[in-house]
Design an enzyme around this catalytic site. Structure first.
Site, PDB file in Angstrom:
ATOM      1  N   GLY A  61       0.810  -1.221   0.000  1.00  0.00           N
ATOM      2  CA  GLY A  61       0.000   0.000   0.000  1.00  0.00           C
ATOM      3  C   GLY A  61       0.837   1.262   0.000  1.00  0.00           C
ATOM      4  N   ASN A  62       0.248   2.344  -0.431  1.00  0.00           N
ATOM      5  CA  ASN A  62       0.900   3.662  -0.359  1.00  0.00           C
ATOM      6  C   ASN A  62      -0.157   4.755  -0.459  1.00  0.00           C
ATOM      7  OD1 ASN A  62       0.750   3.618  -3.472  1.00  0.00           O
ATOM      8  ND2 ASN A  62       2.205   1.987  -3.003  1.00  0.00           N
TER       9      ASN A  62
ATOM     10  N   THR B 104       8.395   3.630   1.369  1.00  0.00           N
ATOM     11  CA  THR B 104       8.341   2.231   0.953  1.00  0.00           C
ATOM     12  C   THR B 104       9.072   1.368   1.986  1.00  0.00           C
ATOM     13  OG1 THR B 104       8.633   0.778  -0.948  1.00  0.00           O
ATOM     14  CG2 THR B 104      10.473   2.223  -0.443  1.00  0.00           C
ATOM     15  N   GLY B 105       8.714   0.104   2.054  1.00  0.00           N
ATOM     16  CA  GLY B 105       9.416  -0.819   2.945  1.00  0.00           C
ATOM     17  C   GLY B 105       9.052  -0.687   4.405  1.00  0.00           C
TER      18      GLY B 105
ATOM     19  N   SER C 178       7.845   2.534  -5.488  1.00  0.00           N
ATOM     20  CA  SER C 178       7.920   2.411  -6.947  1.00  0.00           C
ATOM     21  C   SER C 178       6.544   2.637  -7.576  1.00  0.00           C
ATOM     22  CB  SER C 178       8.452   1.033  -7.333  1.00  0.00           C
ATOM     23  OG  SER C 178       7.584   0.032  -6.843  1.00  0.00           O
ATOM     24  N   GLU C 179       5.497   2.595  -6.769  1.00  0.00           N
ATOM     25  CA  GLU C 179       4.151   2.841  -7.282  1.00  0.00           C
ATOM     26  C   GLU C 179       3.830   4.347  -7.338  1.00  0.00           C
ATOM     27  OE1 GLU C 179       1.667   0.223  -4.904  1.00  0.00           O
ATOM     28  OE2 GLU C 179       1.969  -1.406  -6.325  1.00  0.00           O
TER      29      GLU C 179
ATOM     30  N   HIS D 165      -4.470  -3.041  -0.895  1.00  0.00           N
ATOM     31  CA  HIS D 165      -4.863  -4.322  -1.490  1.00  0.00           C
ATOM     32  C   HIS D 165      -6.033  -4.877  -0.672  1.00  0.00           C
ATOM     33  CE1 HIS D 165      -0.366  -4.658  -2.872  1.00  0.00           C
ATOM     34  NE2 HIS D 165      -1.004  -3.659  -3.451  1.00  0.00           N
TER      35      HIS D 165
ATOM     36  N   HIS E  51      -4.592  -6.901  -8.468  1.00  0.00           N
ATOM     37  CA  HIS E  51      -3.653  -6.101  -7.685  1.00  0.00           C
ATOM     38  C   HIS E  51      -4.320  -5.447  -6.459  1.00  0.00           C
ATOM     39  CE1 HIS E  51      -0.396  -2.700  -7.800  1.00  0.00           C
ATOM     40  NE2 HIS E  51      -0.724  -3.040  -6.567  1.00  0.00           N
TER      41      HIS E  51
HETATM   42 ZN   LIG Z   1      -0.090  -2.126  -4.802  1.00  0.00          ZN
END
Ligand SMILES: [Zn+2]
Length: 235
Positions: A38-39, A54-55, A84-85, A106, A167
């Site tokens: 997720g982001n 991220t991470g 990266s999204e 998700h 996704h």
């Molecule tokens: Zn995703």
């Protein structure tokens, strides 16, 4: 050594950092993400955004972990790395100036529809019809690549929410809370439809009932980014 430019609105930015953490905790507790999935992002200015790192699990983020970036995803400040999204956030902000925040998770019930190749577009629940409308299904694109957002392109200017095939889910809002609550409404609608399929047949509202909801939302001045739902009695 040069220092980063001053924050345009430090108070507001601090609150947004807190809100990103709070939304992260709720998303984590709802089980909408596993591990570091997720982001989320929030627009601070014309070329300035706050993004989740991220991470890091969305349930364990701290305000100082948020990354301030420009539209290209270049870090302005913050220790964390941008997801990266980010590409799908960038294309969304570029296409729509009215988007103030984006939530991507998700969440399992809505994602199950995407895995089954189904849009959430049946006219089943008046709340969904009135607020979000039909939730389209964007074709699959490999996460982290440019392909990810290619499938989103036809929907960005039509809807504030969509499923990403095999996704997850993306929702837009004027602010972070609006994007979060749309996510919550969408996941709730997906869950009810899955339960309904288990206990019997899914029956939609009638076309005239859906048209009445459409008129009501238009009269109320709701966001025009809305796609009509499918009814059993449509031709
Ligand atoms: Zn995703």
């Amino acid at each position: 050594m040069s220092s980063p430019p001053p924050d345009p609105d430090p108070m507001n930015s601090d609150q947004i950092r807190e809100d990103l953490c709070e939304v992260g905790r709720r998303v984590f507790q709802h089980g909408w993400v596993a591990s570091n999935d997720g982001n989320f992002s929030v627009r601070l200015g014309s070329n300035e955004f706050l993004v989740t790192p991220t991470g890091v699990s969305k349930g364990f983020m701290k305000p100082e972990m948020m990354v301030r970036v420009d539209i290209e995803g270049n870090s302005i400040d913050g220790k964390g790395q941008v997801s990266s999204e980010w590409k799908m956030h960038r294309i969304s902000y570029q296409k729509r100036e009215d988007i103030g925040a984006i939530v991507h998770t998700h969440c399992p019930h809505a994602t199950a529809f995407s895995v089954a190749g189904l849009a959430l577009d049946q006219a089943v629940l008046p709340e969904q019809i009135y607020t979000l409308g039909a939730i389209p299904l964007a074709p699959y694109g490999q996460p982290g690549t440019h392909d990810l957002y290619q499938g989103m392109l036809p929907y960005i200017e039509k809807s504030n929410a969509f499923l990403l095939k095999n996704h997850g889910v993306v929702t837009y809002g004027k602010d972070l809370w609006e994007a979060f609550f749309s996510h919550e409404a969408l996941e709730h609608a997906a869950r009810i439809q899955i339960l309904a399929r288990q206990v019997g047949k899914v029956e939609t509202l009638k076309r005239e009932q859906v048209d009445a909801l459409h008129r009501a939302r238009t009269e109320a001045g709701l966001d025009p980014h809305w796609i009509d739902c499918r009814c059993d009695d449509d031709d």
